[in-house]
Design a protein around this motif. Structure first.
Motif, PDB file in Angstrom:
ATOM      1  N   ASP A 567      -5.884   4.903  -8.242  1.00 15.30           N
ATOM      2  CA  ASP A 567      -5.457   4.187  -9.452  1.00 15.30           C
ATOM      3  C   ASP A 567      -4.072   4.613  -9.921  1.00 15.30           C
ATOM      4  OD1 ASP A 567      -7.819   2.835  -9.434  1.00 15.30           O
ATOM      5  OD2 ASP A 567      -8.769   3.999 -11.033  1.00 15.30           O
ATOM      6  N   ILE A 570       0.740   2.369  -7.950  1.00 16.92           N
ATOM      7  CA  ILE A 570       1.002   0.986  -8.386  1.00 16.92           C
ATOM      8  C   ILE A 570       2.395   0.594  -7.916  1.00 16.92           C
ATOM      9  CG2 ILE A 570       1.260  -0.551 -10.386  1.00 16.92           C
ATOM     10  CD1 ILE A 570      -0.626   1.284 -11.929  1.00 16.92           C
ATOM     11  N   ASP A 571       2.551  -0.651  -7.538  1.00 13.07           N
ATOM     12  CA  ASP A 571       3.865  -1.144  -7.117  1.00 13.07           C
ATOM     13  C   ASP A 571       4.001  -2.605  -7.536  1.00 13.07           C
ATOM     14  OD1 ASP A 571       6.305  -1.591  -5.994  1.00 13.07           O
ATOM     15  OD2 ASP A 571       5.720  -1.163  -3.927  1.00 13.07           O
ATOM     16  N   LYS A 572       4.748  -2.842  -8.616  1.00 17.24           N
ATOM     17  CA  LYS A 572       4.968  -4.196  -9.117  1.00 17.24           C
ATOM     18  C   LYS A 572       6.464  -4.402  -9.324  1.00 17.24           C
ATOM     19  CE  LYS A 572       0.570  -5.238  -9.472  1.00 17.24           C
ATOM     20  NZ  LYS A 572      -0.058  -6.278  -8.615  1.00 17.24           N
ATOM     21  N   LYS A 585       6.932   1.408 -10.199  1.00 14.57           N
ATOM     22  CA  LYS A 585       6.361   1.945  -8.968  1.00 14.57           C
ATOM     23  C   LYS A 585       5.926   3.383  -9.206  1.00 14.57           C
ATOM     24  CE  LYS A 585       7.218   2.610  -4.016  1.00 14.57           C
ATOM     25  NZ  LYS A 585       8.169   2.407  -2.897  1.00 14.57           N
ATOM     26  N   ALA A 622       1.728  -3.299 -15.681  1.00 20.57           N
ATOM     27  CA  ALA A 622       1.539  -2.280 -14.648  1.00 20.57           C
ATOM     28  C   ALA A 622       1.795  -0.894 -15.225  1.00 20.57           C
ATOM     29  CB  ALA A 622       2.472  -2.548 -13.471  1.00 20.57           C
ATOM     30  N   ASP A 625      -1.104  -0.075 -17.387  1.00 16.87           N
ATOM     31  CA  ASP A 625      -2.258   0.263 -16.542  1.00 16.87           C
ATOM     32  C   ASP A 625      -2.164   1.708 -16.055  1.00 16.87           C
ATOM     33  OD1 ASP A 625      -3.202  -2.311 -16.827  1.00 16.87           O
ATOM     34  OD2 ASP A 625      -2.444  -3.003 -14.886  1.00 16.87           O
ATOM     35  N   PHE A 626      -0.943   2.122 -15.718  1.00 16.42           N
ATOM     36  CA  PHE A 626      -0.773   3.485 -15.203  1.00 16.42           C
ATOM     37  C   PHE A 626      -1.197   4.522 -16.241  1.00 16.42           C
ATOM     38  CE2 PHE A 626       1.583   7.404 -14.640  1.00 16.42           C
ATOM     39  CZ  PHE A 626       1.329   7.699 -13.308  1.00 16.42           C
TER      40      PHE A 626
END
Length: 637
Positions: A567, A570-572, A585, A622, A625-626
């Protein structure tokens, strides 16, 4: 001669008729309203029309403004009645007389109930008249108008957009002995008819405020300015030369200013070094005379910490530049979140930002911004257009200027955190170094200085906690220290650094059976989210382009191993050119008994068109979310 007399009589009766016309204004006995469009029929209420008229006359025997407001609102939902059934004749502090005040209720079947005059209430002290509609039901139309006589004002702001739709907005100006200049939102269409200037807009949507948007600028409104011929004192080619051709001081003299320059000892320095020395000394040693304080005469400008009126402080910069033979321009900008600088004149009451531009170095001096050093202009005006005036140039020439945009590499927020857990896994100890450069660094440097000088330690610690961990983290800061605190570090963009040690109980750790979840994402600080904001009306406008870099070093506790850290990865990224896009990222890896997490978040532009909103929203969410992401630990077998 006969023709001249005839023309004078025509003008006289034209002026006289407008004065009488507004005073004799009355509503239609049987009004006809526009049909409500389908998209507005579910709105709680709808403004059917909002008509306003300003007539100003100034002369030997006349000094008055007549203002008329006429509004009709249809109530669609009963729960909205109390929001719109109380009407007050506008109170702008200049009212001398309420000439007319009428109100009526129009029922769905066409019946009209006129409210009697004894329902009009007048306050005892300020004599403001108001009225309350009674017996209102869903489906009713509330209509009212009032006419007031007041002392003329040099400007006015008419806001037509509301939290409900407006089907018709109309603003009329008529005049006698004055000139009106009107600045309206693009939704208005302007026309002139028989001496009247008329602005009209149709189907104004409900106002919607959005995060990171030019909400005030986007508000549908109209600003008017009133001046008396022949001199228009607010035209830039009159205003700027009048006030900024030569520096003028109130609380010190020119010989004292020359002594000040001599003691700065800058003659042998380069232009860049001179400007840094001048700006640094003034910013470090002078403060403004704030409201409630009394300005005092200055005898020695080099005598340490002192206070000056803001106007004298601005003029001191100009005088030093002139005496030091440094070419400069006086430039005027405006926060892009409020509006735009009008190319011809200073528009009251919009807040304008005055500063100096140095053509040789292509940098700015901002005397009114205590936090901001010589270099880039204030972040709010980046990318916008302003006006520029060179006092050394003949002819009172006014030029246009576009303010530069600082790149994302200029404003960088960076942190490194080491996280370890107690043996019983109930407490997390965090050692964190947080650094800020660019706009964020300069503002934080100034803010901490203010807190240390004016507030108690509790408030200072709370500010440190909010900056380094956000406002949603339940932890206790046990120690803190600062680096690079002096104003001089702004000139080479040296980051402002705060080092903290903190302890968190339970807010970071959660047990799930034999597994332990550690919310490492929370370490970078709180982050906004756009989970609910699925649609966008306006472009996204950020304060400045900026970069975030975070590194988290987590000591894996003895007797445990990592079950999962997926979790935390992440990479957006927004599609498009690297110079304009935004991205988030995060990567993670295990090295020995430590989990290393690195975060890279960047916003390369200050403006993202609403067409790209979904990509922007994806990146922002994102990051949010992190902050909720955890590493999962399990006991070693």
């Amino acid at each position: 001669m006969i023709k001249k007399i005839t023309l004078i009589l025509v003008l006289f009766f034209s002026v006289h008729s407008y004065s009488q016309e507004i005073k004799n204004y009355a509503w239609d006995e049987k009004p006809i309203f526009n049909e409500i469009p389908e998209e507005y029929k579910n709105q709680p209420a709808v403004v059917l029309f909002d008509k306003r008229w300003i007539h100003t006359r100034v002369g030997y025997y006349a000094f008055a403004t007549f203002a008329m407001n006429h509004t009709a609102i249809k109530i669609n939902k009963a729960e909205e009645i109390n929001k719109y059934n109380k009407i007050k004749a506008q109170d702008n502090g200049y009212i001398r007389d309420v000439r007319d005040f009428h109100a009526r209720v129009i029922k769905p079947n066409g019946d009209i109930k006129i409210l009697p005059e004894d329902k009009i209430i007048e306050t005892e002290i300020d004599k403001v008249k108001s009225i309350v509609f009674e017996g209102v039901e869903a489906g009713d139309i509330l209509e009212y108008y009032f006419i007031v006589k007041e002392s003329p004002s040099s400007y006015g702001v008419e806001i037509f957009q509301k939290d409900i739709p407006v089907l018709l907005a109309e603003f009329i100006t008529t005049k006698d002995g004055v000139t009106f200049n009107t600045f309206a939102s693009s939704e208005f269409e302007m026309s002139n008819f028989n001496g009247k200037t008329i602005a009209k807009a149709s189907n104004i949507p409900p106002y919607k405020e959005e995060a990171n948007a030019r909400n005030v600028k986007n508000l549908i409104k109209l600003i008017y300015m009133v001046s008396t011929p022949p001199v228009d004192t607010y035209r830039w080619n009159y205003f700027l030369p009048t006030y900024y051709k030569k520096p003028f001081f109130q609380y010190f003299k020119k010989n004292q200013a020359r002594d000040f320059i001599e003691k700065l000892n800058i003659n042998s320095l380069s232009t860049e070094e001179k400007l840094i020395t001048i700006d640094n000394y003034i910013k470090e040693n002078f403060d403004f005379v704030w409201r409630g304080e009394t300005a005092k005469k200055i005898t020695n400008l080099n005598d340490g910490k002192q206070k000056l009126k803001s106007s004298d402080l601005f003029e001191l910069y100009g005088f030093v530049l002139k005496e030091s033979k440094i070419q400069y321009e006086v430039v005027v900008g405006m926060s892009r979140f409020l509006g735009e600088v009008e190319g011809e004149r200073f528009v009251l009451p919009l807040s304008h930002e005055f500063m100096y531009y140095i053509p040789e170095t292509r940098k700015f001096l901002s005397p009114y911004e205590k936090y901001l050093s010589y270099g880039y202009p204030m972040y709010e005006i980046q990318g916008s257009k302003g006006v520029s005036y060179n006092p050394a140039q003949k002819g009172n020439i006014i030029s246009r200027i576009t303010f530069p945009i600082a790149p994302a590499e200029y404003t960088v927020n960076e942190s490194q955190s080491t996280v370890s857990l107690s043996e019983d896994l109930t407490t997390a100890t965090i050692e964190k170094t947080y650094s800020s450069s660019g706009y964020d660094g300069q503002m934080y440097r100034n803010w901490i200085k203010y807190l240390k000088e004016n507030k108690d330690e509790k408030e200072l610690v709370e500010a440190i906690k909010t900056k380094t961990f956000g406002d949603k983290f339940n932890l206790k800061i046990t120690t803190y220290s600062f680096e690079n605190q002096e104003f001089k570090y702004n000139y080479i963009n040296t980051p402002y650094v705060v080092k903290v040690k903190a302890e968190a109980e339970e807010s970071l750790i959660e047990n799930a059976g034999n597994l332990v979840l550690v919310n490492l994402g929370k370490i970078i600080g709180s982050h906004i989210n756009l989970y609910q904001e699925t649609d966008r009306k306006w472009d996204v406008d950020l304060g400045c382009a900026k970069t975030f870099r975070h590194k988290i070093i987590f000591d894996i506790p003895n007797g445990y191993e990592v079950e999962s850290f997926k979790d935390l990865i992440i990479d957006k990224k927004m599609e498009g050119g690297a110079s304009k896009n935004c991205s988030f990222k995060s990567i993670a890896k295990i090295e020995g008994n430590q989990l290393i997490v690195e975060v890279f978040e960047i916003y390369n532009s200050i403006n993202y068109p609403k067409e790209l909103y979904q990509d922007y929203r994806m990146v922002v969410n994102a990051a949010s979310d992190f902050t909720k992401a955890s590493v999962v630990l399990r006991p070693k077998k």
